[in-house]
Design a protein around this motif. Structure first.
Motif: not given
Length: 151
Positions: A34, A37, A84-86, A95, A97
């Motif tokens: 979190e 990101t 963008i995500h993890y 982490v 894309s």
């Protein structure tokens, strides 16, 4: 005066909780995901890499489809920064894309190597861990273990 007495059972329980928390790191990896990101998305607004260096400006050719003043890696749709995500599990966190252009933007590329490009693309690293991120990650780990000890 306040007197606190620690019983052996309480100390053992706290150590067992810390040991369990150290084995199950998924919660802290989610917190780290979190955080990274959020800081990665913030880099798009700042136009800087994790090392603090400003990204190269857009070329004239690449800005033909954008409005004047557009910043590097940010088009009208913010499609890269919005993706963008993890993924976190008990072994770690990643982490990144899934956008097709993410690697080219991160590492750059030469038209001579990638003929489909309109020109050379300078690297504009947006993924990575800054010195500030490192401090926050250590704080998150410490918080994870402290919470476990106090359960």
């Amino acid at each position: 005066m306040i007197q606190i007495t620690l019983t052996e059972a309480a100390v053992r329980r706290a150590l067992a909780n810390v040991q369990s928390a150290a084995i199950n790191l998924r919660p802290v990896f989610k917190d780290i995901g979190e955080h990274l990101t959020n800081t990665t998305i913030r880099r798009f607004d700042e136009g800087r890499g994790p090392d603090g260096e400003k990204w190269a400006l857009n070329s004239v050719l690449s800005t033909l489809n954008y409005k004047e003043g557009d910043r590097p890696l940010i088009g009208e749709t913010h499609s890269l920064s919005n993706e963008i995500h993890y993924e976190a599990d008990s072994a770690g966190v990643m982490v990144g894309s899934s956008k097709v252009q993410a690697a080219m933007m991160q590492f750059g590329g030469k038209k001579s190597e990638f003929p489909h490009l309109w020109g050379d693309i300078p690297a504009r690293p947006f993924l990575g861990v800054s010195a500030e991120d490192e401090r926050e990650i250590l704080d998150l780990c410490l918080d994870h273990l402290t919470r476990a000890a106090l359960r």
